[in-house]
Enzyme design. Structure first.
Site, PDB file in Angstrom:
ATOM      1  N   GLU B  90      55.155  10.622  34.280  1.00 30.95           N
ATOM      2  CA  GLU B  90      56.401  10.695  35.046  1.00 30.95           C
ATOM      3  C   GLU B  90      56.620  12.113  35.576  1.00 30.95           C
ATOM      4  O   GLU B  90      56.501  13.088  34.833  1.00 30.95           O
ATOM      5  CB  GLU B  90      57.555  10.309  34.097  1.00 30.95           C
ATOM      6  N   LYS B 156      62.408   4.792  40.030  1.00 32.22           N
ATOM      7  CA  LYS B 156      62.950   4.478  38.695  1.00 32.22           C
ATOM      8  C   LYS B 156      64.350   3.885  38.829  1.00 32.22           C
ATOM      9  O   LYS B 156      65.191   4.411  39.566  1.00 32.22           O
ATOM     10  CB  LYS B 156      62.998   5.779  37.883  1.00 32.22           C
ATOM     11  N   CYS B 192      59.307   5.022  32.477  1.00 32.29           N
ATOM     12  CA  CYS B 192      59.973   5.435  31.225  1.00 32.29           C
ATOM     13  C   CYS B 192      61.151   4.538  30.832  1.00 32.29           C
ATOM     14  O   CYS B 192      60.943   3.430  30.366  1.00 32.29           O
ATOM     15  CB  CYS B 192      60.387   6.899  31.353  1.00 32.29           C
TER      16      CYS B 192
END
Lengths: 586, 586
Positions: B90, B156, B192
């Site tokens: 990430e 994300k 994540c």
């Protein structure tokens, strides 16, 4: 508690007898709340209207029940003066910003108890800023409290998560507009950031709001009050409705809430305004009259503060409330004979009174005796207790200790830092022994470029000038000296400015501060600063120093934020990073 | 750069010749990206499948172009070993967490240049974590890069804004799922926090994902790897698809990324696992075989680290990378003869090598000579340069200086603090003169209750044990001593534990640390801690001390986070607040 009677109702001599005690709530989803109310038809010819008390007050962070009791007292007084609506600032019940106190498990119970206290108030509607905790999460909310009941609540929709704000760490977003009918008017509710967005006010207008009440906890920044006024004028006029704006007041850690609560009419004209930086109940009335919404007008507006005056006030209030709320009785300042500590001393005296301020000069073998005389003269002028404590033997002792290791090394920055750290140690020893809070006097220019010694001149619990550039130090000192016939700061410190900026980067304080301000406060990049007319090598040197000294600032004491971007929560940089100033070439 | 060849492809002897070079992207709204691709029918009998290189690497915060060059190098190596897909962690392009570097105006341009560098890589698909900046804002994204083109990107959706994370300060939320077809498989992308929520993986499965690739920058906490494994097993098995999980590695300020990248098969079983705390390329292959998704299996799994071993490793890596990346060549530790500084010394030696570590003992007139002997013995055992610098004359000099003011006052905490601050001044003087980074050795227990002297034992650039409770100090010292035949830490410091906790609150370290851990790490309230079986008066005393010493912690150096809630970004309390421990009565 300081409540001033500045009642300006049209008919404020008698408490009104025919207060409507019914609140009719309209909200998109809070249907439960809606059902608990009997609908109350809008009275287009209401004679009474809203008699609003705007509680611009200092609510203590964490003291939930104490804040509730303060609200009861304020509401009772306001009601007795004829008010039928009292408005408290954003999150007033818990204080702002509460930070991770919002995560304490007993908070929900404390808020519940606080409402029990609030329910004792009769015959006045209270709009209470509070943290709302239920099965959907925590919200930043305003409750409509009336005669022992929570009649409804509104959850803040726009949660600031920039600058010093971390609201999305704690709060869920509200999804719904809330309006309620009272005294012949439909009132729409907003909280702080909601008003800075265009749509919430517009939606409230579309849903029938006659006025908007916006509760705030808006921290001081230079020129912010003008921005707020422009914003209120815009929102009011574009939606053609009056806005009631309440802000809190007082210092909380590095923030100062500067008050300046207002009522603007439907054209955007300011009809009422509370003074800045003072606890004050502001009274206004708003009513429907011949289908027009009439806002009362304040007879005497507070005098607007100039840019330097408001900044000086912010520094005074920030220091005053930090000292008061952290439980110290007095403060200690090391006077170097320079302008920064001289200005800090005058701010401390204005904040706390001369009897709470202690000054000490800590001359070494390298100190010019004139600086001690200057320090003494200023302390005398301000009636501050003053001690001279020469540090020769402390420094000698340290050199003696280090001699076996330092022999054959040339003198460098080390020796300058030792002297500064001995002063820090002395100030902390006096603080430990006599219980005073040590104030440091580093300014923003020094902190920015790292011209400050960790554990030395940076030692202390509060840095009075932390967010004040050197050029502003001169302005503030000049301003303060003009307030009295005899200057409180030695004039020659102001009139013979230091010829060199920190670390001899430049010979021009203004130029250095302008570069710093573009970089720090306005987030300009390297290229943009050069385009603004500064020399590339100098800009590179200055910005490199700012970047390299993040580790010092991380260990610095707090100090009052006055700028757009103060060091600390406002500006969060990694200590270690390999960002290059210039955009690299491929 | 450390790349180990742990290739575990089923047929990894030869780079595959028949790599599919087409990527077919499917996303809800990014239709533009979709249109640029020719649809590639899913090949159910693909022989080749995915040959994945998982780049568990340390990417430097801020060094956008340097990180891109590192990616090119890693991708080229991986391709030459037969990989057709390489996955980076990430935000690897900018490093994590970049904090306010995300607000720098030249970031967008730097990212653009970095992609130009990435576009030089041929014949392998790269999944690149990067900050995506366009007219809609900034996103935390992963790009699909192939043969000189960005074929698509995923933003994300779930942005953590709790604990140490401030992602909503910087990023907008992604709104869409993104999948792409490659090598006969449909790959769904997550970042994540997305994986910690239930719905994103489920939605990807519904949209036809055969596998999920999740890129992460997940900082170390004790026992977190077990949590990650449990999570991956759950998400994989509940959706019946394999998950490829890449984590970054290395220290960044107070965070350590501990690697432990994994591939789990559709049943949730771990098929591949990278070692913890090490830069490592992990290879895996996934292919469709007879309508079944087959995941290759690693021949030799890394040995799992015990709780104490992983914590020790985290402390070593955190210190190592802070020192390395901040440009220091060496560190300096004041050895008190106690266990905290002894453990810190062994961590420093393990992190940097003995030649980069300097130790000094700073005995005063009150120091037991045995402690100096202990310090010397340990320094010798670890081959560390050691100096004794008695501070008698420095302390005498300070007392002499203060004598006129302190005469007639009884000795108190002041004198203890003076001694500590003289040591701080000495360490900083040595640091200034010889350029070493000063390490402090205060543990979490001391910092929690305030048994530490600001500018004294708290002085330094990095506090090795900042997040380590005293009871853990014993465990870590024991652990480290068991690794070698001759103990590196004097055994009697471990075997004869101090009989008193800081400030003599309790005679039981474990009990004190348990109370602290419940309050700090687990956010228990006062009542809940008492209910957990602790004495009310003691709990009150301990918690009051924690609350009162926030001002000290605010000026403390940084140190590696190992717990659920480390002091600093994890735990944000106002310095000044009037929250009462016990819920007040009405």
């Amino acid at each position: 508690m300081s409540i001033q009677n500045e009642s300006s109702y049209n008919n404020d001599s008698q408490p009104s007898e025919n207060l409507s005690t019914d609140v009719n709530l309209s909200t998109d989803v809070e249907k439960k709340a809606k059902k608990t109310e009997l609908p109350q038809p809008k009275n287009e010819n209401s004679e009474s209207g809203l008699k609003i008390a705007i509680a611009q007050e200092n609510f203590m962070v964490g003291d939930v029940l104490g804040n509730a009791r303060k609200m009861v007292e304020l509401a009772t007084t306001a009601r007795d003066k004829g008010a039928n609506l009292i408005i408290f600032p954003e999150l007033a019940l818990l204080g702002y910003p509460p930070e991770d106190l919002l995560l304490r498990p007993s908070l929900a119970n404390r808020v519940k108890l606080a409402f029990e206290i609030l329910y004792s108030v009769k015959d006045i509607v209270m709009l209470v800023g509070y943290p709302h905790i239920d099965q959907h999460g925590t919200f930043n909310s305003v409750a409509i409290v009336h005669n022992g009941q929570k009649k409804g609540f509104y959850h803040k929709q726009h949660l600031p998560n920039y600058g010093v704000f971390d609201e999305r760490r704690y709060f869920n977003k509200g999804q719904n507009q809330v309006l309620f009918d009272y005294q012949g008017l439909t009132i729409g509710l907003l909280i702080c950031e909601d008003l800075w967005q265009e749509s919430p006010a517009k939606t409230l207008k579309q849903k029938g709001a006659d006025i908007i009440v916006c509760i705030n906890a808006s921290p001081f920044e230079q020129h912010k009050q003008e921005e707020r006024k422009a914003l209120l004028a815009k929102r009011a006029s574009e939606n053609n409705l009056p806005i009631v704006y309440v802000n809190s007041v007082g210092g909380q850690d590095d923030l100062v809430f500067d008050g300046g609560s207002m009522v603007v009419d439907a054209t955007g004209k300011i009809a009422h305004e509370a003074p800045r930086f003072l606890s004050q109940m502001l009274y206004a009335s708003i009513r429907l009259d011949d289908k027009q919404i009439k806002v009362s007008e304040q007879k005497k507006m507070p005098i607007a503060l100039g840019a330097t005056a408001e900044t000086y006030q912010a520094l005074v209030v920030g220091l005053r409330d930090y000292v008061k709320h952290s439980g110290f009785n007095s403060v200690l300042i090391g006077l170097s004979g320079g302008l920064d500590s001289a200005l800090s001393l005058s701010i401390a005296v204005d904040a706390l009174g001369a009897d709470k301020v202690y000054a000490v000069a800590l001359p070494s073998q390298h100190t010019n005796p004139i600086t001690v005389q200057d320090a003494q003269a200023q302390a005398q002028r301000l009636n501050v207790s003053f001690t001279v404590c020469p540090i020769h033997s402390a420094i000698d002792g340290i050199y003696h200790t280090l001699e076996p290791i330092f022999s054959h090394t040339p003198a460098d920055i080390t020796e300058i830092n030792i002297e500064s750290r001995v002063r820090g140690t002395m100030l902390m020893a006096l603080s430990n022994k006599f219980g005073q809070l040590v104030l440091s006097a580093g300014n923003k220019t020094e902190l920015a470029v790292g011209d400050a010694t960790l554990y030395g001149d940076m030692a202390g619990g509060f840095d009075v000038l932390k967010d004040v550039y050197k050029t502003q130090v001169y302005e503030l000192a000049n301003y303060r000296n003009r307030l009295e016939e005899t200057p409180v700061i030695p004039e020659h410190l102001i009139n013979r400015p230091e010829t060199n900026t920190p670390l001899h980067i430049l010979d021009d304080h203004e130029k250095l501060d302008k570069i710093l301000s573009l970089y720090i406060d306005e987030d300009f990049g390297f290229d943009a600063i050069i385009e603004a007319g500064f020399d590339k090598d100098i800009v590179k040197r200055v910005l490199t120093m700012v970047d390299r000294n993040e580790y010092k600032r991380r260990q610095a004491p707090i100090g009052t934020k006055i700028s757009q971007k103060a060091f600390a929560k406002d500006r969060r940089y990694p200590l270690v990073n390999h960002w290059s100033l210039e955009t690299p070439k491929i």
